[in-house]
Every structure is written in structure tokens, then in C-alpha cells.
Scaffold this motif. Sequence first.
Motif, short mmCIF file in Angstrom:
data_model
loop_
_atom_site.label_atom_id
_atom_site.label_comp_id
_atom_site.label_asym_id
_atom_site.label_seq_id
_atom_site.Cartn_x
_atom_site.Cartn_y
_atom_site.Cartn_z
N VAL A 286 50.99 52.78 39.32
CA VAL A 286 49.74 52.33 38.70
C VAL A 286 49.80 50.82 38.46
O VAL A 286 50.87 50.21 38.50
CB VAL A 286 49.48 53.07 37.36
N TYR A 287 48.64 50.25 38.19
CA TYR A 287 48.55 48.82 37.90
C TYR A 287 47.89 48.58 36.54
O TYR A 287 47.02 49.35 36.11
CB TYR A 287 47.72 48.11 38.96
N ASN A 288 48.28 47.49 35.91
CA ASN A 288 47.68 47.01 34.67
C ASN A 288 46.53 46.08 35.05
O ASN A 288 46.72 45.11 35.78
CB ASN A 288 48.77 46.23 33.88
N VAL A 289 45.33 46.41 34.59
CA VAL A 289 44.16 45.59 34.92
C VAL A 289 43.61 45.01 33.62
O VAL A 289 43.54 45.71 32.60
CB VAL A 289 43.06 46.44 35.63
N ASN A 290 43.24 43.76 33.64
CA ASN A 290 42.60 43.16 32.46
C ASN A 290 41.34 43.97 32.12
O ASN A 290 40.56 44.31 33.00
CB ASN A 290 42.25 41.70 32.77
N ALA A 291 41.16 44.26 30.84
CA ALA A 291 40.07 45.17 30.44
C ALA A 291 38.68 44.54 30.63
O ALA A 291 37.72 45.27 30.90
CB ALA A 291 40.27 45.60 28.99
N ASP A 292 38.57 43.22 30.52
CA ASP A 292 37.27 42.56 30.79
C ASP A 292 36.90 42.73 32.26
O ASP A 292 35.75 43.02 32.59
CB ASP A 292 37.34 41.06 30.49
N THR A 293 37.90 42.53 33.13
CA THR A 293 37.67 42.66 34.57
C THR A 293 37.27 44.09 34.92
O THR A 293 36.33 44.31 35.70
CB THR A 293 38.98 42.28 35.33
N ALA A 294 37.96 45.05 34.31
CA ALA A 294 37.65 46.47 34.57
C ALA A 294 36.24 46.80 34.09
O ALA A 294 35.47 47.46 34.81
CB ALA A 294 38.68 47.36 33.87
N ALA A 295 35.87 46.32 32.90
CA ALA A 295 34.54 46.61 32.35
C ALA A 295 33.45 46.03 33.24
O ALA A 295 32.44 46.69 33.51
CB ALA A 295 34.43 46.04 30.93
N ALA A 296 33.65 44.80 33.71
CA ALA A 296 32.65 44.15 34.55
C ALA A 296 32.50 44.88 35.89
O ALA A 296 31.39 45.11 36.37
CB ALA A 296 33.04 42.69 34.79
N ALA A 297 33.63 45.27 36.47
CA ALA A 297 33.59 45.97 37.77
C ALA A 297 32.89 47.32 37.60
O ALA A 297 32.09 47.72 38.46
CB ALA A 297 35.01 46.16 38.31
N LEU A 298 33.16 48.02 36.50
CA LEU A 298 32.51 49.31 36.27
C LEU A 298 31.01 49.12 36.03
O LEU A 298 30.19 49.89 36.54
CB LEU A 298 33.14 50.03 35.07
N ALA A 299 30.66 48.08 35.25
CA ALA A 299 29.24 47.82 34.97
C ALA A 299 28.48 47.60 36.28
O ALA A 299 27.39 48.16 36.49
CB ALA A 299 29.08 46.62 34.06
N ALA A 300 29.06 46.81 37.17
CA ALA A 300 28.40 46.53 38.46
C ALA A 300 28.31 47.80 39.30
O ALA A 300 27.25 48.13 39.83
CB ALA A 300 29.17 45.44 39.21
N ALA A 301 29.42 48.54 39.39
CA ALA A 301 29.43 49.74 40.24
C ALA A 301 28.50 50.83 39.71
O ALA A 301 27.93 51.60 40.49
CB ALA A 301 30.86 50.28 40.35
#
Length: 301
Positions: free
Chosen positions: A188-203
Motif C-alpha cells: 500500500v501507499y501513503n497518500v496526502n489526505a488533501d490530494t486524496a480528497a481532491a482526487a475523489l471530489a473530481a472523480a
Amino acid sequence: MSTRKHTALPKAQILIEALPWLTRHHGKIVVIKFGGNAMVNEELKSAFAQDVVFLRHAGLKPVVVHGGGPQISAALDRHGIVSEFRAGLRVTTEDAMDVVRMVLAGQVQRELVGLLNQHGPLAVGLTGEDAHTITATRHQPEIDGELVDIGRVGEITAIDTGAIEALLADGRIPVVSSIARSQDDGHVYNVNADTAAAALAAALGAETLMVLTDVEGLYEDWPNSDEVISRLTATQLEKLLPELSSGMVPKMEGCLHAVRNGVTTARVIDGRVQHSILLEIFTDEGIGTMVVPDEAEGEQS
Ligand SMILES: Nc1ncnc2c1ncn2[C@@H]1O[C@H](COP(=O)(O)OP(=O)(O)O)[C@@H](O)[C@H]1O
Ligand SMILES: CC(=O)N[C@@H](CCC(=O)OP(=O)(O)O)C(=O)O
């Protein structure tokens, strides 16, 4: 008019002030990122849960993505592992990754799910590993012109919104930890939570991305002044990005990614203020910093 009616009137006015916002956002997905630095005390966390449940009952579809940077650092410290950040991202060794996953999925996410579920059977926790929600490859940031190895830090390559959409369709509130499955190996990978939130919001085609942090918004001249930029377009933000530092880099890059990929507004708000999410809705002006797509300039959000 009776005294009771008089005292109730301001309450009705407050509710009515929120009506245009609620009408515009009815049935829309709102991704709310709750930063680890904003989880200051129990009252704030409970108030956050109340706000999210309120949005859900008001007809919106909230999705929570949580951070936990300070909580991870404290746990690493207890394990005798030193925390180091490069380009705003945690250098994550294999041993540190175990702790990151334990704290995010086993501690912070569980606590938020518990707080939300005090209001009913609403929240379901998952990590990006579940149902291939977030897939990533090794991220190597460029620092001073060179690619640097920072361990098991992920760069998102794919989002599968299926599990989150199924939960939303069932009336649940998904609570997502920013850990990704690896497309390269079984780990697994550690992802910055802001980056994850933004990617989910877009998707997810979210209407709004709300990022709750420990400052009032994006300061114009940080750390010299506390003048907050209240509104800026994607192009204005893009020009500012090279000047930003530390935690604001992934946050504002995330906001830019979101509004460039279909999200109508991305907001950075002060999570240390109790009920900051509701304040954002109930005040005509809003609080914090709002990023809008270029074509939306001049429109109401
Ligand atoms: N221009 C800026 N405006 C506001 N905060 C900034 C700015 N540049 C850097 N920062 C820093 O970014 C921090 C927020 O990011 P971070 O610590 O990652 O919070 P979170 O846990 O909410 O993700 C602020 O506390 C502040 O120290
Ligand atoms: C790669 C990376 O830096 N991951 C973050 C994940 C948690 C996070 O982003 O938490 P906040 O939102 O509270 O900062 C970390 O390990 O701290």
C-alpha cells in the motif's frame, strides 16, 4: 404576536438564509476533508460530526476524507521513528507505513465513524485500498531539479468510485482514509489526505470540496500577515502555487485539481472554529478561501 413567536423568528430567519444554498446543493456530493491539525479537541470533533450529519439530513451527500498528520507523528515518535517531510510529504519507510495505516484506518477513521454514528447508522469507514477506491504508484517529488525517493508515498493513478457511490445511494456517509492500493506490488501507499480528497471530489463529480484546516484560509502573505484571500480563480491560484509552502502546497494543488476537473467550488476553511461547515453555509459571504473555475468568475457559488 406572542413572546414565543417573537423569540422563534430569528431562528426561522437563520434557517431561511440557508435555503438558497440548500436548494442549489440538494442531492449534490460534498467532499469534506478534515485535517489532523483541525482535530483539536473532543468538542470540535463532535461539532464536525453534527455538521456532517446535518448536511446529510438536509439532502446533501457528504463524503468525509480525513487526515491525521499530527496523530501519525505522535505514534511514530512512540515507536522511535523520526518524522521527516520533503516537499510537504512524509518520508514513509516500510516500518512507518505500518504505523501510518494503523493510525489512519485503525484510530482516526474509527473515531470519526463512531462520532457520526452517534446520530444513527450512517457512517461507513473505508480506505483507498477497499474495492480499488484509490490506486497509486510510487511518487518521487522533484526537489531542486532532482527526483527524490521518499519511500512508500503514493501518486494517485486511478480512482474507482463504485464503493463510495453504492454507500451514498444507500444513504450512508463514507469516511475515507488516504491509503492507496499499489498498482506495482501487493503493498500500500501513503497518500496526502488533501490530494486524496481532491482526487475523489473530481472523480465523484462533487459539487463542493471543503478542506478544514488549522488556519483561517489561504493567507496572502504568510507568515507576515493574516490577510485571508477570500476568493480566487483557478488561474489566479495557479500563479500563486510556486510561492506556497509546507501544508498549503498539497491543499491548494488539490483545490486547483478539483475546480479544473468539474468541481464547482473548493474551499479552505478554519476547522478550529466550531461548526465551521455550517457557518460556511449559513453566512452569505462564507468564511475562509474559495477557489472557483475561471469560467465561474462573477457567478454566485
Ligand atoms: N499561505 C498560507 N496560508 C495559510 N497557511 C499556510 C500558508 N503557507 C503555509 N501554511 C501552513 O499550512 C498549514 C496547514 O497545512 P497542514 O499543516 O498540512 O494542515 P492539515 O493537517 O489541516 O492538512 C498552516 O497551519 C500553515 O502553517
Ligand atoms: C504522504 C503524506 O504526507 N501523507 C500524510 C497522510 C495524512 C495527512 O495528510 O494528514 P493531514 O491532512 O492531517 O496533514 C502523512 O503521512 O502525514
